[in-house]
Design a protein around this motif. Structure first.
Motif, PDB file in Angstrom:
ATOM      1  N   GLY A 191     -24.123  13.565  -0.516  1.00 13.61           N
ATOM      2  CA  GLY A 191     -22.761  13.936  -0.859  1.00 13.61           C
ATOM      3  C   GLY A 191     -22.681  14.851  -2.051  1.00 13.61           C
ATOM      4  N   THR A 192     -21.523  14.823  -2.704  1.00 18.15           N
ATOM      5  CA  THR A 192     -21.227  15.731  -3.807  1.00 18.15           C
ATOM      6  C   THR A 192     -21.008  14.968  -5.101  1.00 18.15           C
ATOM      7  N   VAL A 193     -21.670  15.431  -6.152  1.00 18.90           N
ATOM      8  CA  VAL A 193     -21.452  14.915  -7.508  1.00 18.90           C
ATOM      9  C   VAL A 193     -20.534  15.896  -8.225  1.00 18.90           C
ATOM     10  N   THR A 194     -19.536  15.359  -8.915  1.00 20.69           N
ATOM     11  CA  THR A 194     -18.661  16.183  -9.746  1.00 20.69           C
ATOM     12  C   THR A 194     -18.770  15.682 -11.172  1.00 20.69           C
ATOM     13  N   VAL A 195     -19.110  16.581 -12.089  1.00 19.75           N
ATOM     14  CA  VAL A 195     -19.222  16.255 -13.510  1.00 19.75           C
ATOM     15  C   VAL A 195     -18.219  17.124 -14.271  1.00 19.75           C
ATOM     16  N   THR A 196     -17.459  16.488 -15.140  1.00 24.28           N
ATOM     17  CA  THR A 196     -16.528  17.233 -15.982  1.00 24.28           C
ATOM     18  C   THR A 196     -17.200  17.485 -17.327  1.00 24.28           C
ATOM     19  N   GLN A 225     -19.268   5.478   4.277  1.00 24.38           N
ATOM     20  CA  GLN A 225     -18.898   6.268   3.100  1.00 24.38           C
ATOM     21  C   GLN A 225     -19.134   5.477   1.816  1.00 24.38           C
ATOM     22  N   ILE A 226     -19.563   6.192   0.776  1.00 18.22           N
ATOM     23  CA  ILE A 226     -19.639   5.620  -0.567  1.00 18.22           C
ATOM     24  C   ILE A 226     -18.891   6.561  -1.510  1.00 18.22           C
ATOM     25  N   SER A 227     -18.206   5.983  -2.454  1.00 20.75           N
ATOM     26  CA  SER A 227     -17.568   6.788  -3.498  1.00 20.75           C
ATOM     27  C   SER A 227     -17.560   5.958  -4.770  1.00 20.75           C
ATOM     28  N   PHE A 228     -17.799   6.625  -5.874  1.00 20.45           N
ATOM     29  CA  PHE A 228     -17.717   5.944  -7.164  1.00 20.45           C
ATOM     30  C   PHE A 228     -17.463   6.959  -8.261  1.00 20.45           C
ATOM     31  N   SER A 252     -18.297  11.712 -10.838  1.00 19.28           N
ATOM     32  CA  SER A 252     -17.915  11.026  -9.611  1.00 19.28           C
ATOM     33  C   SER A 252     -18.845  11.463  -8.484  1.00 19.28           C
ATOM     34  N   TYR A 253     -18.874  10.637  -7.462  1.00 15.92           N
ATOM     35  CA  TYR A 253     -19.728  10.908  -6.298  1.00 15.92           C
ATOM     36  C   TYR A 253     -19.008  10.465  -5.029  1.00 15.92           C
ATOM     37  N   LYS A 254     -19.098  11.289  -3.985  1.00 19.60           N
ATOM     38  CA  LYS A 254     -18.608  10.934  -2.664  1.00 19.60           C
ATOM     39  C   LYS A 254     -19.686  11.346  -1.662  1.00 19.60           C
ATOM     40  N   GLY A 255     -20.101  10.373  -0.824  1.00 19.72           N
ATOM     41  CA  GLY A 255     -21.167  10.683   0.123  1.00 19.72           C
ATOM     42  C   GLY A 255     -21.024   9.932   1.438  1.00 19.72           C
ATOM     43  N   THR A 256     -21.820  10.388   2.401  1.00 17.48           N
ATOM     44  CA  THR A 256     -21.860   9.811   3.742  1.00 17.48           C
ATOM     45  C   THR A 256     -23.269   9.316   4.019  1.00 17.48           C
ATOM     46  N   LYS A 257     -23.359   8.169   4.709  1.00 14.34           N
ATOM     47  CA  LYS A 257     -24.658   7.558   5.031  1.00 14.34           C
ATOM     48  C   LYS A 257     -25.490   8.500   5.870  1.00 14.34           C
ATOM     49  N   LEU A 258     -26.753   8.567   5.509  1.00 14.33           N
ATOM     50  CA  LEU A 258     -27.702   9.402   6.279  1.00 14.33           C
ATOM     51  C   LEU A 258     -28.186   8.665   7.503  1.00 14.33           C
TER      52      LEU A 258
END
Length: 149
Positions: free
Chosen positions: A36-41, A130-133, A143-149
């Motif tokens: 998934g995607t990591v977003t860092v501020t 899905q995972i998000s945290f 933050s992170y949002k991803g999909t199971k491989l």
């Protein structure tokens, strides 16, 4: 007559026992890899990094888990990528989902602890594939949002 009353009483007990609802045990999370995607501020700007792999490994009792983030670069200027483990994340079943939380967790990287980047305010969930945290790595919202491989 006694036999009839006795038979009726036994039949009632069987029906009452059969109608009692048995509580199902809480579901247990399973080990999984996500992409998934990591977003860092950083300094007021959000930096997204796509195709980041995360491994979720629950403890034997399913009440905690380690989250391993592979090859993360917090900002484009960062010269290297790191594999970072967030140990001891709390896991709570919520219906078919699992809620994730944590406070004052010391991340691990490069064979040691990184207390300057203490994880606070971790919250998220695993729902289906899905995972998000989201969390704070020290002073950096992540933050992170991803999909199971």
């Amino acid at each position: 007559m006694k036999h009839l009353l006795k038979t009726a009483a036994i039949a009632c007990m069987v029906l009452i026992g059969a109608s009692c609802k048995h509580d199902d045990p809480d579901p247990v999370p399973v080990k999984a890899d996500f992409s998934g995607t990591v977003t860092v501020t950083y300094r007021g700007t959000d930096y997204d990094t796509e195709n980041i792999k995360v491994n979720f490994t629950p403890s034997a009792d399913g009440k905690t888990a380690d989250i391993l983030i592979y090859a993360i670069k917090f900002v484009p200027q960062m010269p290297v990528t790191l594999d970072i483990t967030i140990p001891g994340v709390s896991v709570t079943p919520s219906g078919k989902d699992f809620l994730l939380s944590g406070e004052s967790l010391i991340p691990l990287a490069l064979g040691g602890q990184y207390p300057n980047y203490n994880v606070t305010g971790l919250s998220g969930k695993i729902s289906g594939d899905q995972i998000s945290f989201s969390l704070m790595f020290g002073d950096y919202p992540t933050s992170y949002k991803g999909t199971k491989l």
